[in-house]
Design a protein around this motif. Sequence first.
Motif, mmCIF file in Angstrom:
data_model
loop_
_atom_site.group_PDB
_atom_site.id
_atom_site.type_symbol
_atom_site.label_atom_id
_atom_site.label_comp_id
_atom_site.label_asym_id
_atom_site.label_seq_id
_atom_site.Cartn_x
_atom_site.Cartn_y
_atom_site.Cartn_z
ATOM 1 N N TYR A 22 0.635 -1.409 0.107
ATOM 2 C CA TYR A 22 0.129 -0.273 0.124
ATOM 3 C C TYR A 22 0.843 1.166 -0.042
ATOM 4 O O TYR A 22 0.731 2.253 -0.776
ATOM 5 C CB TYR A 22 -0.982 -0.062 1.425
ATOM 6 C CG TYR A 22 -1.555 1.246 1.500
ATOM 7 C CD1 TYR A 22 -2.610 1.666 0.841
ATOM 8 C CD2 TYR A 22 -1.277 2.093 2.690
ATOM 9 C CE1 TYR A 22 -3.245 2.942 1.262
ATOM 10 C CE2 TYR A 22 -1.898 3.051 2.886
ATOM 11 C CZ TYR A 22 -2.875 3.528 2.263
ATOM 12 O OH TYR A 22 -3.459 4.801 2.715
ATOM 13 N N TYR A 23 1.829 1.277 1.094
ATOM 14 C CA TYR A 23 2.649 2.502 0.953
ATOM 15 C C TYR A 23 3.592 2.731 -0.074
ATOM 16 O O TYR A 23 4.076 3.669 -0.738
ATOM 17 C CB TYR A 23 3.462 2.700 2.225
ATOM 18 C CG TYR A 23 2.665 3.148 3.384
ATOM 19 C CD1 TYR A 23 2.403 4.447 3.463
ATOM 20 C CD2 TYR A 23 2.244 2.338 4.269
ATOM 21 C CE1 TYR A 23 1.626 4.941 4.326
ATOM 22 C CE2 TYR A 23 1.353 2.882 5.593
ATOM 23 C CZ TYR A 23 1.004 4.085 5.332
ATOM 24 O OH TYR A 23 0.334 4.688 6.530
ATOM 25 N N GLU A 24 4.067 1.682 -0.723
ATOM 26 C CA GLU A 24 4.734 1.393 -2.080
ATOM 27 C C GLU A 24 4.024 2.179 -3.001
ATOM 28 O O GLU A 24 4.346 3.047 -4.206
ATOM 29 C CB GLU A 24 5.457 0.193 -2.313
ATOM 30 C CG GLU A 24 6.513 -0.281 -1.506
ATOM 31 C CD GLU A 24 6.920 -1.816 -1.764
ATOM 32 O OE1 GLU A 24 6.165 -2.418 -2.247
ATOM 33 O OE2 GLU A 24 7.864 -2.250 -1.187
ATOM 34 N N GLN A 25 2.655 1.671 -3.265
ATOM 35 C CA GLN A 25 1.963 2.391 -4.157
ATOM 36 C C GLN A 25 1.672 3.956 -4.052
ATOM 37 O O GLN A 25 1.745 4.729 -5.249
ATOM 38 C CB GLN A 25 0.511 1.806 -4.043
ATOM 39 C CG GLN A 25 -0.733 2.282 -4.801
ATOM 40 C CD GLN A 25 -2.037 1.995 -4.530
ATOM 41 O OE1 GLN A 25 -2.518 1.419 -4.954
ATOM 42 N NE2 GLN A 25 -2.391 2.749 -3.488
ATOM 43 N N VAL A 26 1.565 4.317 -2.932
ATOM 44 C CA VAL A 26 1.491 5.956 -2.583
ATOM 45 C C VAL A 26 2.790 6.393 -3.012
ATOM 46 O O VAL A 26 2.887 7.390 -3.678
ATOM 47 C CB VAL A 26 1.193 6.180 -1.172
ATOM 48 C CG1 VAL A 26 1.221 7.517 -0.684
ATOM 49 C CG2 VAL A 26 -0.209 5.519 -0.840
ATOM 50 N N ASP A 27 3.944 5.938 -2.567
ATOM 51 C CA ASP A 27 5.120 6.477 -3.105
ATOM 52 C C ASP A 27 5.360 6.465 -4.585
ATOM 53 O O ASP A 27 5.883 7.447 -4.818
ATOM 54 C CB ASP A 27 6.418 5.765 -2.307
ATOM 55 C CG ASP A 27 6.530 6.024 -0.965
ATOM 56 O OD1 ASP A 27 5.949 6.851 -0.576
ATOM 57 O OD2 ASP A 27 7.164 5.054 -0.366
ATOM 58 N N ARG A 28 5.094 5.232 -5.378
ATOM 59 C CA ARG A 28 5.123 5.408 -6.701
ATOM 60 C C ARG A 28 4.372 6.523 -7.419
ATOM 61 O O ARG A 28 4.790 7.072 -8.456
ATOM 62 C CB ARG A 28 4.736 3.782 -7.329
ATOM 63 C CG ARG A 28 6.010 3.028 -7.333
ATOM 64 C CD ARG A 28 5.425 1.771 -8.364
ATOM 65 N NE ARG A 28 4.334 1.125 -7.958
ATOM 66 C CZ ARG A 28 4.064 0.304 -6.854
ATOM 67 N NH1 ARG A 28 4.979 -0.169 -5.934
ATOM 68 N NH2 ARG A 28 2.829 -0.244 -6.803
ATOM 69 N N ALA A 29 3.130 6.686 -6.796
ATOM 70 C CA ALA A 29 2.145 7.444 -7.357
ATOM 71 C C ALA A 29 2.793 8.941 -7.390
ATOM 72 O O ALA A 29 2.864 9.847 -8.192
ATOM 73 C CB ALA A 29 0.849 7.693 -6.848
ATOM 74 N N GLN A 30 3.323 9.270 -6.108
ATOM 75 C CA GLN A 30 3.993 10.541 -6.054
ATOM 76 C C GLN A 30 5.186 10.616 -6.671
ATOM 77 O O GLN A 30 5.581 11.820 -7.583
ATOM 78 C CB GLN A 30 4.362 10.809 -4.325
ATOM 79 C CG GLN A 30 3.323 11.003 -3.454
ATOM 80 C CD GLN A 30 2.430 12.193 -3.941
ATOM 81 O OE1 GLN A 30 1.573 12.113 -4.359
ATOM 82 N NE2 GLN A 30 2.910 13.138 -3.561
ATOM 83 N N GLU A 31 6.046 9.737 -6.736
ATOM 84 C CA GLU A 31 7.376 9.711 -7.736
ATOM 85 C C GLU A 31 7.066 9.951 -9.156
ATOM 86 O O GLU A 31 7.789 10.705 -9.786
ATOM 87 C CB GLU A 31 8.031 8.320 -7.451
ATOM 88 C CG GLU A 31 8.647 8.383 -6.120
ATOM 89 C CD GLU A 31 9.270 6.943 -5.675
ATOM 90 O OE1 GLU A 31 9.508 5.912 -6.588
ATOM 91 O OE2 GLU A 31 9.964 6.756 -4.655
ATOM 92 N N GLU A 32 6.092 9.347 -9.557
ATOM 93 C CA GLU A 32 5.796 9.536 -10.970
ATOM 94 C C GLU A 32 4.747 10.320 -11.420
ATOM 95 O O GLU A 32 4.433 10.600 -12.757
ATOM 96 C CB GLU A 32 5.076 7.903 -11.396
ATOM 97 C CG GLU A 32 5.936 6.668 -11.260
ATOM 98 C CD GLU A 32 5.113 5.330 -11.335
ATOM 99 O OE1 GLU A 32 3.814 5.307 -11.631
ATOM 100 O OE2 GLU A 32 6.020 4.366 -11.123
ATOM 101 N N GLY A 33 4.332 11.159 -10.506
ATOM 102 C CA GLY A 33 3.601 12.425 -10.824
ATOM 103 C C GLY A 33 2.371 12.129 -11.076
ATOM 104 O O GLY A 33 1.557 12.838 -11.647
ATOM 105 N N GLY A 34 1.758 10.881 -10.605
ATOM 106 C CA GLY A 34 0.384 10.546 -11.254
ATOM 107 C C GLY A 34 -0.518 11.035 -10.274
ATOM 108 O O GLY A 34 -0.253 11.807 -9.093
#
Length: 176
Positions: A22-34
């Motif tokens: 779950y937290y990895e998904q949140v981090d990826r969304a932030q990093e990818e600008g999604g």
Amino acid sequence: QHRKAHPTSRSGELFYEAVIQYYEQVDRAQEEGGSLAWLGIFSPAELFYAMDIPFFIPELHCAAMAAQADPGPYLDASAGTGLPVELCSIHRAMAGIVAQGDLPAPALMVNTSQVCDSGFKSFGSLSQLYGCPDFFLDAPRYSNPEGVAYYKKELLNLIRFLEEHTGKKLDMDRLR
């Protein structure tokens, strides 16, 4: 790392794996600008999974944080947000964490009437603060045919809102 060094039950391990994902998904969304959606704790996450919309549940995060650390500084910081001190501690902590800049910014917010009035007030105010669209899913009070029809209409409105603001279409087969 702690869980691997101190294993518990298989269900406990699966829980921690899910939390990490779950937290990895949140981090990826932030990093990818999604576009990251903030969800109220009883919002229908199934729609977000089916539409590949990454989401963050700040109420859950605040409850977990308060169980592990002193939320006092965040409760104090919430005083400057304009939200009343009578809100529940979870929503006050959420506002304080936002005021400190310690939460990922949302592209949109979805909340529901299934929890409390504090959620209605805090999500509405925070969506204004972030300048992002928000949707309030009004759950019926009774589970009778009229209530089911009303909730179906509310869910269809939520789907339209999500499609409009994310550009993603709901795949009903994937939802099933």
